[in-house]
Design an enzyme around this catalytic site. Structure first.
Site, mmCIF file in Angstrom:
data_model
loop_
_atom_site.group_PDB
_atom_site.id
_atom_site.type_symbol
_atom_site.label_atom_id
_atom_site.label_comp_id
_atom_site.label_asym_id
_atom_site.label_seq_id
_atom_site.Cartn_x
_atom_site.Cartn_y
_atom_site.Cartn_z
ATOM 1 N N SER A 7 0.871 -8.754 12.110
ATOM 2 C CA SER A 7 1.934 -7.930 11.439
ATOM 3 C C SER A 7 1.755 -6.546 11.313
ATOM 4 C CB SER A 7 1.900 -8.616 10.093
ATOM 5 O OG SER A 7 2.793 -8.029 9.091
ATOM 6 N N HIS A 32 5.047 -8.946 14.805
ATOM 7 C CA HIS A 32 5.441 -9.800 13.734
ATOM 8 C C HIS A 32 5.917 -8.384 12.778
ATOM 9 C CE1 HIS A 32 6.546 -12.714 10.633
ATOM 10 N NE2 HIS A 32 5.984 -11.742 9.504
ATOM 11 N N ASP A 34 7.707 -7.202 9.447
ATOM 12 C CA ASP A 34 8.049 -7.622 8.079
ATOM 13 C C ASP A 34 9.046 -6.511 7.598
ATOM 14 O OD1 ASP A 34 6.469 -9.698 7.330
ATOM 15 O OD2 ASP A 34 4.571 -8.647 7.524
ATOM 16 N N MET A 36 11.284 -5.617 4.330
ATOM 17 C CA MET A 36 11.106 -6.095 2.841
ATOM 18 C C MET A 36 12.322 -5.026 1.936
ATOM 19 S SD MET A 36 7.494 -6.465 1.941
ATOM 20 C CE MET A 36 6.262 -7.502 3.078
ATOM 21 N N HIS A 65 11.037 -10.513 10.367
ATOM 22 C CA HIS A 65 10.984 -11.396 9.167
ATOM 23 C C HIS A 65 11.866 -10.742 8.177
ATOM 24 C CE1 HIS A 65 8.188 -13.542 6.044
ATOM 25 N NE2 HIS A 65 9.360 -13.866 5.957
ATOM 26 N N MET A 67 12.818 -10.450 4.490
ATOM 27 C CA MET A 67 12.578 -10.712 3.260
ATOM 28 C C MET A 67 13.816 -9.953 2.625
ATOM 29 S SD MET A 67 8.488 -10.808 3.585
ATOM 30 C CE MET A 67 8.405 -9.827 4.913
ATOM 31 N N MET A 136 5.297 -19.766 4.378
ATOM 32 C CA MET A 136 4.534 -18.631 3.917
ATOM 33 C C MET A 136 3.285 -19.363 3.394
ATOM 34 S SD MET A 136 5.946 -15.988 4.559
ATOM 35 C CE MET A 136 4.879 -14.693 3.402
ATOM 36 N N GLY A 141 5.230 -9.988 0.049
ATOM 37 C CA GLY A 141 5.615 -8.668 -0.503
ATOM 38 C C GLY A 141 4.896 -7.844 -0.203
ATOM 39 N N GLY A 144 -2.646 -8.457 2.890
ATOM 40 C CA GLY A 144 -3.614 -8.690 2.482
ATOM 41 C C GLY A 144 -4.187 -9.685 1.335
ATOM 42 N N ASP A 174 2.348 -17.513 7.885
ATOM 43 C CA ASP A 174 2.000 -16.182 7.567
ATOM 44 C C ASP A 174 1.684 -16.121 6.004
ATOM 45 O OD1 ASP A 174 2.538 -13.537 7.175
ATOM 46 O OD2 ASP A 174 4.421 -13.536 7.292
ATOM 47 N N GLY A 175 0.412 -15.354 6.197
ATOM 48 C CA GLY A 175 -0.355 -15.056 4.757
ATOM 49 C C GLY A 175 -1.628 -15.362 4.838
ATOM 50 N N GLY A 196 -2.212 -9.959 9.753
ATOM 51 C CA GLY A 196 -2.106 -8.495 9.516
ATOM 52 C C GLY A 196 -3.067 -8.101 9.270
ATOM 53 N N SER A 197 -3.740 -8.078 8.129
ATOM 54 C CA SER A 197 -5.140 -7.165 7.732
ATOM 55 C C SER A 197 -6.175 -7.736 8.608
ATOM 56 C CB SER A 197 -5.425 -7.584 6.329
ATOM 57 O OG SER A 197 -4.459 -7.340 5.399
#
Length: 216
Positions: A7, A32, A34, A36, A65, A67, A136, A141, A144, A174-175, A196-197
């Site tokens: 991500s 990916h 994101d 928002m 994605h 959101m 998810m 939002g 990390g 994801d997450g 991501g992180s």
């Protein structure tokens, strides 16, 4: 086949183009993205203009994605910008079927996503017509966050529903994905892992991506 989708929310935006090219060299399968809007989630990220400008930098699959509230208003813009897959949230749509149809009309693959507290039953009737289900494992939002293990049964439930459709439908999670839990989500049926992180804060993007594959 297990796909790793870093991500770019966790990338260094001061050199976003370089970051994308580096994760491609490191072995990423998808990118990916994101999106928002500050309404559905308490954060604002990127829009079609950014996607349009990074699209020429890589041949990787753009996993976008959304959101956002009222995603139907922006489907055409994201499709034209270069999205390959557009995933909408079940929580944002009154008529999910019509938005899924619109996504496909614009030439993209279509996905549906659910938050950690949304039952799989809410999208049971939609699953047969999508290309991907995104479960998810954090509340969307911010990057990390810590992985919520309570979603594991939902991944299995989704996999069981997909099996009954007879179609090849991806399950993405994801997450909070790391080498410590990648194997858990894969065992439940996931085949696309968003990280991501874990990837972008690792000393080596290549080693981070490879460590997620080892768990598979």
């Amino acid at each position: 086949m297990i796909r790793i989708a870093p991500s770019i929310l966790s990338a260094d935006f001061s050199k976003l183009g370089e970051e994308i090219q580096e994760i491609e060299k490191a072995g990423a399968d998808w990118i990916h993205i994101d999106v928002m809007d500050g309404h559905f989630v308490p954060n604002i990220t990127i829009g079609p203009v950014v996607i349009k400008h990074i699209r020429p930098l890589t041949s990787l699959f753009f996993d976008v994605h959304l959101m956002i509230q009222q995603p139907d208003r922006y489907i055409e813009a994201f499709a034209r910008a270069g999205a390959d897959l557009l995933t909408i949230h079940a929580e944002t749509c009154e008529d999910i079927r019509s938005v899924i149809s619109l996504i496909k009309e614009k030439g993209c693959k279509a996905g549906v996503s659910i938050n950690p507290d949304t039952p799989v039953e809410n999208i049971k009737e939609i699953i047969p017509i999508v290309d991907l289900v995104l479960v998810m494992s954090v509340f969307p939002g911010f990057g990390g966050q810590k992985f919520i293990e309570a979603v594991l049964p939902k991944i299995k439930q989704t996999a069981d529903i997909i099996k009954r459709t007879g179609r090849s439908i991806d399950i993405e999670v994801d997450g909070g994905i790391t080498d410590k839990n990648a194997g858990l989500v894969i065992d439940k049926g996931a085949n696309v892992l968003v990280a991501g992180s874990y990837v972008f804060k690792h000393d080596s993007y290549k080693k981070a991506i490879e460590s997620l594959r080892v768990r598979s």
